[in-house]
Design an enzyme around this catalytic site. Structure first.
Site, short mmCIF file in Angstrom:
data_model
loop_
_atom_site.label_atom_id
_atom_site.label_comp_id
_atom_site.label_asym_id
_atom_site.label_seq_id
_atom_site.Cartn_x
_atom_site.Cartn_y
_atom_site.Cartn_z
N GLU A 133 0.82 -1.21 0.00
CA GLU A 133 0.00 0.00 0.00
C GLU A 133 0.85 1.26 0.00
O GLU A 133 0.53 2.24 -0.69
CB GLU A 133 -0.95 0.00 1.21
CG GLU A 133 -2.07 -1.02 1.08
CD GLU A 133 -3.00 -1.03 2.28
OE1 GLU A 133 -2.75 -0.25 3.23
OE2 GLU A 133 -3.97 -1.82 2.29
N HIS A 166 -10.47 1.42 0.37
CA HIS A 166 -10.88 0.54 1.47
C HIS A 166 -12.39 0.28 1.48
O HIS A 166 -12.85 -0.53 2.29
CB HIS A 166 -10.45 1.12 2.81
CG HIS A 166 -8.97 0.95 3.09
ND1 HIS A 166 -8.03 1.76 2.51
CD2 HIS A 166 -8.30 0.06 3.86
CE1 HIS A 166 -6.83 1.38 2.93
NE2 HIS A 166 -6.96 0.35 3.74
#
Length: 221
Positions: A133, A166
Site C-alpha cells: 500500500e 478501502h
C-alpha cells in the site's frame, strides 16, 4: 550553459510558479495525474478479486492468493509511474525512490517474514499490506500528484484514493452478512475517515523525509 540546462530540470520554471504557495501545475498534467492515480488504485483493489472463491477474506487460501495479486501490482506500479512520466514529460527530483535492489532488500529482510509467519492474517496486516500500500498509494501516486497540485495539496489529495480503496471491504461484509446494512455503512465511513487521515500523515512523512519509503512502511506497520 550546460550547468543552467541541468538546473532547469530540477528547479521550477515560471510556468510552475504561482502566488498561492509558489506553485501551479504544468498545463495538462492534472487530469493525467488524477486519472492515473485512480487507475492505479482500481488496479490494486481489483487484483484482490481476480480469484473466484466463496471463502471469506480471512481464510488462509484467500490471503495467500491476494498476497500474490498485490505483490504483482505493487511490483508493476513503478513501471506505471515511469509510463506516466514519459507521457506527461514531467521530470522532478521526486521520482519513485525505490530501485529494484531496494525492493529486494526489503522483501528479503528476515524481520518481515519470520515474525509471526504462521499467522497469515498478521502477515497480511503487518507486512504485505504496509509494504504494497505504501509503494502504490504513496511512492507511486505522490510523484504523479505533486506536479499537479504541489506538495502541500498532494498530501491531502493522495489519501482520498487510499480511503476510497478501502470501501471494497463493504462487498465482503454484505456478501457474508457480517452486520446490518446501516452498521456496515457507518463502518465504511469511519474506515474511510481514519485511513484518509492516516494517509495524509504518511504522505507528509514520505515528502518530509525526502521520499524515504521505509519510514512510511514502518509507520504503517
Amino acid at each position: 550553459m550546460a550547468e543552467e540546462e541541468g538546473l532547469s530540470l530540477n528547479l521550477p520554471t515560471e510556468e510552475t510558479e504561482h502566488s498561492y504557495g509558489g506553485f501551479v501545475a504544468p498545463e495538462g498534467v492534472c487530469w493525467a495525474s488524477v486519472l492515473s492515480c485512480l487507475l492505479l488504485a482500481c488496479s490494486y483493489v481489483g487484483s484482490l478479486y481476480v480469484w473466484r472463491s466463496d471463502l471469506p477474506r480471512d481464510h488462509p487460501t484467500v490471503i495467500k492468493r491476494r498476497f500474490t495479486s498485490v505483490l504483482i501490482v505493487s511490483g508493476l506500479s513503478p513501471l506505471f509511474v515511469l509510463a506516466w512520466r514519459e507521457f506527461t514529460g514531467v521530470r522532478l527530483a521526486m521520482d519513485c525512490p525505490w530501485s529494484f535492489m531496494d525492493g529486494i532488500r526489503v522483501a528479503s529482510d528476515p524481520c518481515f517474514w519470520t515474525l509471526c509467519f504462521s499467522d497469515m492474517r498478521w502477515l497480511r496486516n503487518q507486512v504485505v499490506a504496509p509494504l504494497t500500500e505504501e509503494l502504490v498509494f504513496r511512492a507511486c501516486m505522490l510523484p504523479m500528484l505533486v506536479p499537479c497540485a504541489g506538495p502541500s495539496l498532494a498530501i491531502f489529495t493522495c489519501p482520498l484514493f487510499f480511503g476510497v480503496a478501502h470501501f471494497h471491504h463493504v462487498i465482503e461484509l454484505l456478501r457474508f452478512r457480517q452486520g446490518t446494512l446501516s452498521g456496515i455503512f457507518l463502518s465504511a465511513v469511519f474506515q474511510f475517515s481514519y485511513t484518509a487521515v492516516f494517509g495524509a500523515y504518511t504522505a507528509f512523512i514520505f515528502i518530509r523525509t525526502g521520499e524515504e519509503l521505509s519510514f512510511t512502511v514502518y509507520t504503517h506497520t
